[in-house]
Enzyme design. Structure first.
Site, PDB file in Angstrom:
ATOM      1  N   HIS A  53       0.798  -1.259  -0.054  1.00 47.14           N
ATOM      2  CA  HIS A  53       0.032  -0.015   0.165  1.00 47.14           C
ATOM      3  C   HIS A  53       0.688   1.340   0.154  1.00 47.14           C
ATOM      4  CE1 HIS A  53      -2.917   2.792   2.440  1.00 47.14           C
ATOM      5  NE2 HIS A  53      -3.582   2.590   1.229  1.00 47.14           N
ATOM      6  N   HIS A  71      -0.521  11.223  -1.860  1.00 43.98           N
ATOM      7  CA  HIS A  71      -1.896  11.133  -1.344  1.00 43.98           C
ATOM      8  C   HIS A  71      -2.806  12.125  -1.304  1.00 43.98           C
ATOM      9  CE1 HIS A  71      -4.914   9.730   1.746  1.00 43.98           C
ATOM     10  NE2 HIS A  71      -4.729   8.429   1.041  1.00 43.98           N
TER      11      HIS A  71
HETATM   12  O1  G3P Z   1      -6.413   2.093  -2.948  1.00 47.88           O
HETATM   13  C1  G3P Z   1      -6.563   1.618  -1.821  1.00 47.88           C
HETATM   14  C2  G3P Z   1      -6.305   2.805  -0.585  1.00 47.88           C
HETATM   15  O2  G3P Z   1      -4.989   3.119  -1.119  1.00 47.88           O
HETATM   16  C3  G3P Z   1      -7.469   3.573  -0.757  1.00 47.88           C
HETATM   17  O3  G3P Z   1      -7.137   4.615   0.367  1.00 47.88           O
HETATM   18  O4  G3P Z   1      -6.576   6.707   1.341  1.00 47.88           O
HETATM   19  O5  G3P Z   1      -5.115   5.020   1.192  1.00 47.88           O
HETATM   20  O6  G3P Z   1      -5.690   5.919  -0.819  1.00 47.88           O
HETATM   21  P1  G3P Z   1      -5.937   5.694   0.688  1.00 47.88           P
HETATM   22 MG    MG Z   2      -4.464   4.739  -2.398  1.00 43.72          MG
END
Ligand code: G3P
Ligand code: MG
Length: 251
Positions: free
Chosen positions: A16, A58
């Site tokens: 992630h 992000h």
């Molecule tokens: O794509 C999965 C996840 O990354 C979505 O949430 O806020 O971590 O981008 P976020």
């Molecule tokens: Mg994400």
């Protein structure tokens, strides 16, 4: 375990934001860190600089993950390139440059790593970002054995991505409960599946999604027992920050 025949050509475990806990999230260093821990698929967030260059970030603002302040999308790429995206994490990464979609494509393609590109538009730029990211991804991955999976919480961005690069697979991201009209949204956006928040996944809704022929990837799963449960329910993939415990060797 369900009897779903849903086709998921990607990895079961996805790092992630790259390995965004152990290196500055959404940077080439984070992607490299994930690869060094055996991950063969990465998720990262992409938005546009003021002059339209797809970059990894992000938040809308620079505040949390760099040494600068303000809205990233108000700066040109050459201005973003002067900012340190590593020191906020730790001094080992001081001087880390902003990641670009082009540089991440070069690294992942050279190393056989698959991508989930999350289209994360600066507020108000949903259509433009969906189109630009999909167009560049289609070019960069033109000869790749496996296309990147494009995903977004923004239906406007997904619609624009579909129009710009209809052959690239897409997933609809959901932050909350499965809405009653999820299948209508999925059909309209011609997505391959849903990427959902682990908090809202139950055995019943997982089975309903999979049995309807959609893929299901779940974020962000950092507890190994929960990871095992979701895999046993038939979920296709998990996004994790915990690359050391929920690792390809563990599963
Ligand atoms: O794509 C999965 C996840 O990354 C979505 O949430 O806020 O971590 O981008 P976020
Ligand atoms: Mg994400």
């Amino acid at each position: 375990m369900t009897s779903t025949q849903t086709h998921w050509p990607y990895a079961r475990l996805i790092a992630h934001r790259g390995a965004g806990r152990y290196a500055p999230e959404n940077t080439l260093s984070a992607i490299r860190m994930g690869a060094q821990h055996g991950f063969t698929m990465m998720e990262y967030d992409v938005k546009l600089s003021r002059d339209g260059v797809p970059v990894l970030l992000h938040d809308d603002t620079l505040d949390r993950t760099s040494n600068a302040r303000g809205i990233a999308g108000n700066l040109s790429f050459s201005e973003l390139a002067e900012i340190d995206f590593g020191s906020w994490h730790s001094r080992d990464f001081a001087g880390e440059p902003i990641g670009t979609l082009a540089s991440i494509a070069a690294y992942t393609l050279a190393n056989g790593i698959a991508s989930n590109i999350e289209i994360k538009p600066t507020k108000g730029l949903e259509h433009e970002t969906g189109r630009a990211v999909a167009e560049q991804a289609a070019r960069l991955w033109r000869d790749a054995p496996l296309p990147p999976l494009l995903s977004s919480f923004s239906e406007i961005a997904l619609q624009a991505a579909m129009e710009a690069a209809p052959d690239l697979p897409r997933a609809l991201l959901l932050a909350r409960e499965l809405p009653a009209d999820w299948q209508e949204k999925a059909e309209r956006l011609r997505v391959k599946g849903l990427n959902m928040n682990t908090r809202y996944i139950t055995h019943d809704n997982a089975v309903a999604i999979l049995d309807a022929g959609y893929t299901l990837a779940v974020y962000t799963v950092n507890d190994p027992e929960r990871a095992r449960e979701l895999i046993n329910w038939g979920c296709n993939a998990l996004f994790t920050d915990e690359i050391k415990t929920i690792s390809p060797t563990y599963f």
